[in-house]
Design a protein around this motif. Sequence first.
Motif, PDB file in Angstrom:
ATOM      1  N   PRO A   9       4.711  12.239 -14.853  1.00  0.00           N
ATOM      2  CA  PRO A   9       3.249  12.168 -14.642  1.00  0.00           C
ATOM      3  C   PRO A   9       2.830  12.183 -13.171  1.00  0.00           C
ATOM      4  O   PRO A   9       2.083  11.333 -12.709  1.00  0.00           O
ATOM      5  CB  PRO A   9       2.874  10.853 -15.331  1.00  0.00           C
ATOM      6  CG  PRO A   9       4.120  10.085 -15.451  1.00  0.00           C
ATOM      7  CD  PRO A   9       5.290  10.976 -15.289  1.00  0.00           C
ATOM      8  N   SER A  63      -1.020   6.900  -0.776  1.00  0.00           N
ATOM      9  CA  SER A  63      -0.921   7.286  -2.189  1.00  0.00           C
ATOM     10  C   SER A  63      -2.173   6.744  -2.885  1.00  0.00           C
ATOM     11  O   SER A  63      -3.006   6.077  -2.260  1.00  0.00           O
ATOM     12  CB  SER A  63       0.365   6.728  -2.795  1.00  0.00           C
ATOM     13  OG  SER A  63       0.217   5.353  -3.054  1.00  0.00           O
ATOM     14  N   GLY A  64      -2.290   7.003  -4.174  1.00  0.00           N
ATOM     15  CA  GLY A  64      -3.503   6.620  -4.899  1.00  0.00           C
ATOM     16  C   GLY A  64      -3.825   5.136  -4.797  1.00  0.00           C
ATOM     17  O   GLY A  64      -4.997   4.747  -4.724  1.00  0.00           O
ATOM     18  N   THR A  65      -2.810   4.313  -4.766  1.00  0.00           N
ATOM     19  CA  THR A  65      -3.028   2.862  -4.691  1.00  0.00           C
ATOM     20  C   THR A  65      -3.819   2.495  -3.440  1.00  0.00           C
ATOM     21  O   THR A  65      -4.623   1.558  -3.458  1.00  0.00           O
ATOM     22  CB  THR A  65      -1.660   2.132  -4.700  1.00  0.00           C
ATOM     23  OG1 THR A  65      -0.928   2.592  -5.851  1.00  0.00           O
ATOM     24  CG2 THR A  65      -1.814   0.629  -4.779  1.00  0.00           C
ATOM     25  N   ASN A  68      -7.435   2.777  -4.226  1.00  0.00           N
ATOM     26  CA  ASN A  68      -7.893   1.633  -5.027  1.00  0.00           C
ATOM     27  C   ASN A  68      -8.051   0.393  -4.144  1.00  0.00           C
ATOM     28  O   ASN A  68      -9.011  -0.369  -4.283  1.00  0.00           O
ATOM     29  CB  ASN A  68      -6.895   1.339  -6.153  1.00  0.00           C
ATOM     30  CG  ASN A  68      -7.006   2.353  -7.283  1.00  0.00           C
ATOM     31  OD1 ASN A  68      -8.043   3.004  -7.428  1.00  0.00           O
ATOM     32  ND2 ASN A  68      -5.959   2.510  -8.077  1.00  0.00           N
ATOM     33  N   TYR A  87      -1.655   0.266 -15.132  1.00  0.00           N
ATOM     34  CA  TYR A  87      -2.395   0.544 -13.897  1.00  0.00           C
ATOM     35  C   TYR A  87      -3.652  -0.304 -13.762  1.00  0.00           C
ATOM     36  O   TYR A  87      -4.048  -0.650 -12.647  1.00  0.00           O
ATOM     37  CB  TYR A  87      -2.691   2.045 -13.776  1.00  0.00           C
ATOM     38  CG  TYR A  87      -1.422   2.797 -13.474  1.00  0.00           C
ATOM     39  CD1 TYR A  87      -0.794   2.660 -12.246  1.00  0.00           C
ATOM     40  CD2 TYR A  87      -0.807   3.588 -14.439  1.00  0.00           C
ATOM     41  CE1 TYR A  87       0.403   3.297 -11.964  1.00  0.00           C
ATOM     42  CE2 TYR A  87       0.384   4.242 -14.168  1.00  0.00           C
ATOM     43  CZ  TYR A  87       0.991   4.093 -12.927  1.00  0.00           C
ATOM     44  OH  TYR A  87       2.177   4.708 -12.667  1.00  0.00           O
ATOM     45  N   ARG A  90      -2.623  -3.605 -12.530  1.00  0.00           N
ATOM     46  CA  ARG A  90      -2.391  -3.563 -11.082  1.00  0.00           C
ATOM     47  C   ARG A  90      -3.706  -3.699 -10.304  1.00  0.00           C
ATOM     48  O   ARG A  90      -3.749  -4.315  -9.240  1.00  0.00           O
ATOM     49  CB  ARG A  90      -1.692  -2.248 -10.719  1.00  0.00           C
ATOM     50  CG  ARG A  90      -1.210  -2.234  -9.288  1.00  0.00           C
ATOM     51  CD  ARG A  90      -0.654  -0.905  -8.894  1.00  0.00           C
ATOM     52  NE  ARG A  90       0.696  -0.677  -9.351  1.00  0.00           N
ATOM     53  CZ  ARG A  90       1.340   0.488  -9.177  1.00  0.00           C
ATOM     54  NH1 ARG A  90       0.725   1.497  -8.585  1.00  0.00           N
ATOM     55  NH2 ARG A  90       2.566   0.641  -9.598  1.00  0.00           N
ATOM     56  N   VAL A 134      -9.432   1.735 -15.240  1.00  0.00           N
ATOM     57  CA  VAL A 134      -8.687   2.989 -15.105  1.00  0.00           C
ATOM     58  C   VAL A 134      -9.236   3.948 -16.160  1.00  0.00           C
ATOM     59  O   VAL A 134      -9.352   3.568 -17.327  1.00  0.00           O
ATOM     60  CB  VAL A 134      -7.179   2.735 -15.331  1.00  0.00           C
ATOM     61  CG1 VAL A 134      -6.433   4.040 -15.509  1.00  0.00           C
ATOM     62  CG2 VAL A 134      -6.602   1.938 -14.176  1.00  0.00           C
ATOM     63  N   HIS A 136      -7.892   6.990 -17.113  1.00  0.00           N
ATOM     64  CA  HIS A 136      -6.773   7.463 -17.934  1.00  0.00           C
ATOM     65  C   HIS A 136      -5.583   6.563 -17.655  1.00  0.00           C
ATOM     66  O   HIS A 136      -5.002   6.627 -16.568  1.00  0.00           O
ATOM     67  CB  HIS A 136      -6.457   8.927 -17.561  1.00  0.00           C
ATOM     68  CG  HIS A 136      -5.191   9.435 -18.174  1.00  0.00           C
ATOM     69  ND1 HIS A 136      -4.454  10.451 -17.607  1.00  0.00           N
ATOM     70  CD2 HIS A 136      -4.525   9.069 -19.292  1.00  0.00           C
ATOM     71  CE1 HIS A 136      -3.387  10.687 -18.354  1.00  0.00           C
ATOM     72  NE2 HIS A 136      -3.409   9.851 -19.375  1.00  0.00           N
ATOM     73  N   SER A 166      -5.519   9.750 -12.473  1.00  0.00           N
ATOM     74  CA  SER A 166      -4.784  10.691 -13.322  1.00  0.00           C
ATOM     75  C   SER A 166      -5.703  11.438 -14.282  1.00  0.00           C
ATOM     76  O   SER A 166      -5.225  12.074 -15.217  1.00  0.00           O
ATOM     77  CB  SER A 166      -3.671   9.962 -14.077  1.00  0.00           C
ATOM     78  OG  SER A 166      -4.215   9.069 -15.004  1.00  0.00           O
ATOM     79  N   LYS A 189      -1.862  14.859  -8.363  1.00  0.00           N
ATOM     80  CA  LYS A 189      -1.833  14.979  -9.830  1.00  0.00           C
ATOM     81  C   LYS A 189      -2.621  16.235 -10.217  1.00  0.00           C
ATOM     82  O   LYS A 189      -2.165  17.325  -9.938  1.00  0.00           O
ATOM     83  CB  LYS A 189      -2.346  13.704 -10.490  1.00  0.00           C
ATOM     84  CG  LYS A 189      -1.365  12.525 -10.313  1.00  0.00           C
ATOM     85  CD  LYS A 189      -1.635  11.433 -11.309  1.00  0.00           C
ATOM     86  CE  LYS A 189      -0.993  10.120 -10.921  1.00  0.00           C
ATOM     87  NZ  LYS A 189       0.435  10.064 -11.154  1.00  0.00           N
TER      88      LYS A 189
END
Length: 365
Positions: A9, A63-65, A68, A87, A90, A134, A136, A166, A189
């Motif tokens: 993914p 990265s994506g985190t 966030n 997620y 998280r 989230v 997805h 995602s 992604k």
Amino acid sequence: VTRSLMFNPGPTNVHDEVRRCLLETDVNHRDPRFRDVLAQVRTGVVDLLELDDTHVCIPFAASGTGANEAVLAAVRGPLIVLVCGHYSCRLADIGERLGLVVERLTFDRWQGIDCDVLRRALEQSPPGATVCLVHHETTTGMLAPLERICALSRRHGATLAVDGISSLFGHRPASWSADVDYYTVTSNKCLESVPGLAFVVARRSLLEPPTTVSRSYYFDLRRQWLEMTSRGEPPFTQSYGCYLAAATALRRLDEETVAGRHARYSRLRDRLADGLATLGFEAIRLAGEQATWLQLYRPPPWFDYADMRSRLAERGINVYTDAATLQDGLVAFATLGAIEAQHVDALVEAIAGEAPVRRPSEACT
Ligand SMILES: Cc1ncc(COP(=O)(O)O)c(C=O)c1O
């Protein structure tokens, strides 16, 4: 160059045109060429989400985190997190680490989010709450009922922060897009670019005073936005190659269209499901709406995930299923990225080729 096929993914396979951009590295982030590509990327992200001047795109080298974390570091008031899988859990962890007052509304990850629970929480929460979720859940493939969540948040005056890492660019924007105050998304992604960039798409009015001071030094949304708009540059060092790759990927997505990408991912998922069905894999139907590019399967008894994963890797094919999903006796295959039908067929052939010649069930008949 070693080429693999990616059915994990993300990160994904990228088109050669995107990959070649990484060779263009001798440009620093104060160069006019950098300013041009930064502007292209920032505009391209907002345009593809079909948002207008109400929202702005703020990229980070992360990265994506990181995206966030930037959003949560800017949040004021209490945070309500809709926890429905790995997620979203998280997100709550990040909020707590940043010192926010976090209310976790926890749902069964196979049943999805119950909007009545959110409605009751919003009725009882003090004004100024932020709802965070989230879109997805990448471990189950379940999509949150975003339209209803948008309506509830709007009705109760709550700020809405959506991790679209995602889903965005693989799902068509809908009428709810403009109701979301913060979206986060990443380069690697459904955008089909290389890892390295994370984007916050924020409502412009939330960046204007009065704003709270960010709890983070690096992931300070407002400063990043102000410097990118006033000077056209990021405050910290970033990679020209990464931005060029993202700009190229955005152009390719604009040509394919988000609807076209959604359709391609769905076709590939269905083709893979048909192929795996012939090998005894049962595609799992979820209680809620499912994402286009991730499908969970109950594998046949002869399938040994760990063994198959390493044997597929020897053939240059990457697959990945998280531990919780494996514990439920399921495996995941993702069909996003710059892949086509022949790549899906190659995966099915490779699994068939690695399967035992006489499967136990056949031996009994
Ligand atoms: C929904 C969602 N949120 C957050 C993340 C974390 O992204 P990253 O690993 O890029 O930090 C992922 C990664 O797969 C994800 O799927």
